[in-house]
Design an enzyme around this catalytic site. Structure first.
Site, PDB file in Angstrom:
ATOM      1  N   GLU A 233       0.874  -1.083  -0.162  1.00 20.05           N
ATOM      2  CA  GLU A 233      -0.043  -0.086   0.010  1.00 20.05           C
ATOM      3  C   GLU A 233       1.096   1.245   0.004  1.00 20.05           C
ATOM      4  O   GLU A 233       1.561   1.561   1.071  1.00 20.05           O
ATOM      5  CB  GLU A 233      -0.920  -0.151   1.359  1.00 20.05           C
ATOM      6  CG  GLU A 233      -1.888  -1.137   1.378  1.00 20.05           C
ATOM      7  CD  GLU A 233      -2.631  -1.292   0.452  1.00 20.05           C
ATOM      8  OE1 GLU A 233      -3.133  -0.097  -0.354  1.00 20.05           O
ATOM      9  OE2 GLU A 233      -3.454  -2.476   0.188  1.00 20.05           O
ATOM     10  N   CYS A 267      -2.127   9.429   2.279  1.00 15.46           N
ATOM     11  CA  CYS A 267      -1.608   8.843   1.084  1.00 15.46           C
ATOM     12  C   CYS A 267      -2.701   9.194   0.067  1.00 15.46           C
ATOM     13  O   CYS A 267      -2.500   9.245  -1.294  1.00 15.46           O
ATOM     14  CB  CYS A 267      -1.600   7.285   0.997  1.00 15.46           C
ATOM     15  SG  CYS A 267      -3.062   6.709   1.854  1.00 15.46           S
TER      16      CYS A 267
HETATM   17  P1  NAD Z   1       8.700   4.494   4.751  1.00 18.59           P
HETATM   18  O1  NAD Z   1       8.535   3.534   3.477  1.00 18.59           O
HETATM   19  O2  NAD Z   1       9.745   5.265   5.009  1.00 18.59           O
HETATM   20  O3  NAD Z   1       8.444   3.541   6.085  1.00 18.59           O
HETATM   21  C1  NAD Z   1       7.372   2.646   6.202  1.00 18.59           C
HETATM   22  C2  NAD Z   1       7.807   1.520   7.171  1.00 18.59           C
HETATM   23  O4  NAD Z   1       8.836   0.965   6.648  1.00 18.59           O
HETATM   24  C3  NAD Z   1       8.464   2.175   8.473  1.00 18.59           C
HETATM   25  O5  NAD Z   1       7.988   1.204   9.586  1.00 18.59           O
HETATM   26  C4  NAD Z   1       9.999   1.795   8.343  1.00 18.59           C
HETATM   27  O6  NAD Z   1      10.567   1.349   9.317  1.00 18.59           O
HETATM   28  C5  NAD Z   1       9.912   0.488   7.380  1.00 18.59           C
HETATM   29  N1  NAD Z   1      10.975   0.262   6.681  1.00 18.59           N
HETATM   30  C6  NAD Z   1      11.872   1.305   6.246  1.00 18.59           C
HETATM   31  N2  NAD Z   1      12.813   0.564   5.461  1.00 18.59           N
HETATM   32  C7  NAD Z   1      12.868  -0.719   5.415  1.00 18.59           C
HETATM   33  C8  NAD Z   1      13.191  -2.020   5.019  1.00 18.59           C
HETATM   34  N3  NAD Z   1      14.311  -1.935   4.258  1.00 18.59           N
HETATM   35  N4  NAD Z   1      12.681  -3.115   5.385  1.00 18.59           N
HETATM   36  C9  NAD Z   1      11.670  -3.528   6.022  1.00 18.59           C
HETATM   37  N5  NAD Z   1      10.906  -2.140   6.494  1.00 18.59           N
HETATM   38  C10 NAD Z   1      11.639  -0.892   6.238  1.00 18.59           C
HETATM   39  O7  NAD Z   1       7.223   5.062   4.586  1.00 18.59           O
HETATM   40  P2  NAD Z   1       6.906   6.216   5.418  1.00 18.59           P
HETATM   41  O8  NAD Z   1       7.682   7.566   5.610  1.00 18.59           O
HETATM   42  O9  NAD Z   1       6.569   5.728   6.986  1.00 18.59           O
HETATM   43  O10 NAD Z   1       5.212   6.475   5.177  1.00 18.59           O
HETATM   44  C11 NAD Z   1       4.765   7.532   4.053  1.00 18.59           C
HETATM   45  C12 NAD Z   1       4.663   6.943   3.070  1.00 18.59           C
HETATM   46  O11 NAD Z   1       3.492   5.983   3.268  1.00 18.59           O
HETATM   47  C13 NAD Z   1       3.920   7.910   1.841  1.00 18.59           C
HETATM   48  O12 NAD Z   1       4.458   7.495   0.673  1.00 18.59           O
HETATM   49  C14 NAD Z   1       2.451   7.642   1.764  1.00 18.59           C
HETATM   50  O13 NAD Z   1       1.899   7.729   0.662  1.00 18.59           O
HETATM   51  C15 NAD Z   1       2.578   6.069   2.017  1.00 18.59           C
HETATM   52  N6  NAD Z   1       1.150   5.614   2.472  1.00 18.59           N
HETATM   53  C16 NAD Z   1       0.458   4.735   1.845  1.00 18.59           C
HETATM   54  C17 NAD Z   1      -0.456   4.500   2.298  1.00 18.59           C
HETATM   55  C18 NAD Z   1      -1.614   3.268   1.454  1.00 18.59           C
HETATM   56  O14 NAD Z   1      -2.449   2.755   2.190  1.00 18.59           O
HETATM   57  N7  NAD Z   1      -1.492   3.382   0.099  1.00 18.59           N
HETATM   58  C19 NAD Z   1      -1.279   4.835   3.544  1.00 18.59           C
HETATM   59  C20 NAD Z   1      -0.219   5.596   4.218  1.00 18.59           C
HETATM   60  C21 NAD Z   1       1.028   5.895   3.886  1.00 18.59           C
END
Ligand code: NAD
Length: 510
Positions: A233, A267
């Site tokens: 997502e 998002c």
């Molecule tokens: P991010 O990708 O930086 O982090 C998300 C999660 O992934 C965090 O818990 C982080 O610690 C973890 N993570 C980071 N690197 C990793 C790795 N190598 N392996 C496993 N886990 C890892 O995202 P964010 O900044 O927390 O969130 C914002 C983003 O999320 C925006 O792009 C937003 O649009 C998206 N988002 C999407 C939805 C949806 O439902 N489509 C909903 C909310 C947010």
């Protein structure tokens, strides 16, 4: 052991830090989950639902306290913590309490006539241990909804909350203690990227990830190593189309709420507005009036993550350098908080980062269009496809446009809210992700689907089994024509041999 810092982004106050899990602790957690898995998988669904009811009761007993705490960890205003985090979680839990039994029941399907006497059904079975990796923007909603869906489907779950709002992981642990789940069924692996990577490497049976496209790619690549299924997502750059016949008051209110709620860190935020040139000036005037009326700390909260403030500023600088005009806002607070003024930008086009990349901040860029085709072309001109909004009082037109929008979700005279209906599946297309949850598919996505074809077992053979004979070939050819041919009477000519061969399957032969 290292710890994660938790700040209140709206005040700069430093809150209680959270201990981070090491890779070894993640592995040990996975072993605990594996041990708990058979017991939880065989727990009747009705009993699993009783655990979920306890969680719903805890959450509804503590609505105000949870909303206040969520606001302090993320900088969002209290009302938004209530409306966009606590309420939809309670709604989603209630939805599954009412519908899970039906959704997860074995589903009878039809059986073709050649398998006369058999019956067929689909069974939904737990997958094992699910890893849920969550972002910081709706750290409660986007953790609890997939976790509960996976638990109800009979899986154990390891949640890795975002390190950007680590206090929420602790808050979720507290809520789940009220469920009194057996040991190892649900665990929170607190930590950052390394903890997330360790969780992915611990070989869960499915990874449910919500976050950025960049991390989604890394997780998918890591999962590919062991062919672990992933649901992603990801981000969005959601368009809103305002036709000349729209109710402009509603459209302007929706644009302002859709762009600035949760400080634009949604998002499904409205990140691009296309307004018909005939109503552009009137729409812009209304949007500016409404934006000017927003009160800091009451109607809009602070941003959550310092690097995101820099992204917003970069997008604005790039847009202005290419000829855009900042109509209002545009400045970050200079008082040690992460507030950013709600910002409206005009004169934008698709050469600007502001109209291409996810901004994820309180910025509302507006441009004009002349025709329906142009609006559609502009709206679809994106690598993302999460949500789109269409504003017009002509519902036939709205539905025509909706059919042509390349988007996982569409709101008509609405913004963001399609996600808030637990009956509707939710997910993106293009680089906004893959897979769906919410609604019935939200439980099926955490299930292995087993397709079953069952015979009473009394016939010695089926029509397609050995031995093959010329009569059998003739019967099968006739049956193919009879069932599917352009002239079924041709098939009927072979009815004798068809009947003989079908009945023959009941006869024992030497
Ligand atoms: P991010 O990708 O930086 O982090 C998300 C999660 O992934 C965090 O818990 C982080 O610690 C973890 N993570 C980071 N690197 C990793 C790795 N190598 N392996 C496993 N886990 C890892 O995202 P964010 O900044 O927390 O969130 C914002 C983003 O999320 C925006 O792009 C937003 O649009 C998206 N988002 C999407 C939805 C949806 O439902 N489509 C909903 C909310 C947010």
């Amino acid at each position: 052991m290292s710890s994660l810092t938790q700040i209140n982004p709206a005040t700069g106050e430093i809150l209680t830090p959270v201990e981070e899990w090491s890779a070894d602790e993640v592995r040990a957690g996975m072993e605990r989950a594996r041990s708990a898995s058979p017991g939880w998988a065989s727990t009747p669904l009705t009993e699993r639902l009783r655990y979920v009811a306890r969680l719903r009761e805890y959450i509804t007993d503590h609505v105000e306290e949870l909303a206040r705490e969520l606001a302090s960890y993320t900088g969002k205003v209290y009302t938004e913590a209530m409306v966009l985090e606590v309420f939809p979680v309670a709604d989603s839990l209630a939805y599954y309490e009412q519908n899970a039994v039906k959704i997860l029941a074995a589903q009878r399907v039809k059986t073709p006539i050649v398998f006369f006497g058999n019956h067929s059904y689909i069974e939904y079975k737990p997958m094992g241990v699910i890893a849920v990796i969550a972002p910081w923007n709706f750290p409660f909603l986007l953790s609890v909804t997939p976790v509960i869906s996976a638990l109800l489907a009979g899986n154990c779950v390891m949640l890795k909350p975002s390190e950007v709002a680590p206090g929420v992981g602790v808050l979720i642990e507290r809520c789940f203690q009220a469920m009194k789940l057996p040991d190892g069924v649900f665990q929170v692996a607190h930590g950052g990227r390394e903890t997330g990577a360790a969780l992915t490497a611990s070989r869960p049976d499915k990874i449910f990830f919500t976050g950025s496209v960049a991390t989604g790619r890394k997780i998918m690549a890591a999962a590919a190593e062991h062919l672990i299924p992933v649901e992603l997502e990801l981000g969005g750059k959601d368009p809103m189309i305002v036709f000349e016949d729209a109710d402009l008051e509603r459209a302007a209110n929706a644009a302002v709420w859709g762009a600035f709620t949760n400080a634009g860190q949604v998002c499904m935020s409205v990140e691009r507005v296309y307004v018909h040139e005939a109503v552009y000036q009137a729409f812009l005037t209304k949007v500016l009036e409404k934006t000017a009326a927003l009160r800091r700390g009451v109607d809009y909260g602070s941003m959550t993550f310092p690097p995101q403030v820099e992204i917003v500023q970069t997008h604005l600088r790039d847009a202005v350098a290419r000829g855009a005009k900042v109509e209002c806002g545009g400045r970050a607070a200079e008082d040690g908080t992460l507030y950013f003024e709600p910002t409206v930008v005009s004169g934008v086009d698709h050469s600007m980062q502001l109209m291409i990349d996810e901004t994820f901040g309180p910025v509302l860029p507006i441009m004009t269009f002349r025709t329906e085709e142009e609006a559609l072309r502009l709206a679809n001109d994106s690598i993302y496809g999460l949500n789109a909004s269409v504003f017009t009082l002509d519902l036939a037109k709205a539905k025509r446009v909706t059919r042509q929008l390349i988007s996982g979700n569409v709101c008509i005279n609405e913004v963001i809210t399609s996600m808030a209906n637990p009956h509707l599946p939710f997910g993106g297309v293009k680089q906004s992700g893959m897979g769906r949850y919410h609604g019935p598919i939200g439980l099926h996505t955490f299930s292995h689907q087993t397709s079953v074809m069952a015979s009473p077992g009394k016939k010695p053979r089926e029509i397609g089994w050995h031995p093959y004979t010329p009569d059998r070939d003739q019967a099968l050819a006739g049956l193919t024509r009879l069932l599917y041919g352009r002239n079924r009477s041709q098939g009927l000519k072979s009815w004798r041999v068809i009947l003989r061969e079908l009945l023959g399957t009941y006869k024992k032969r030497s």
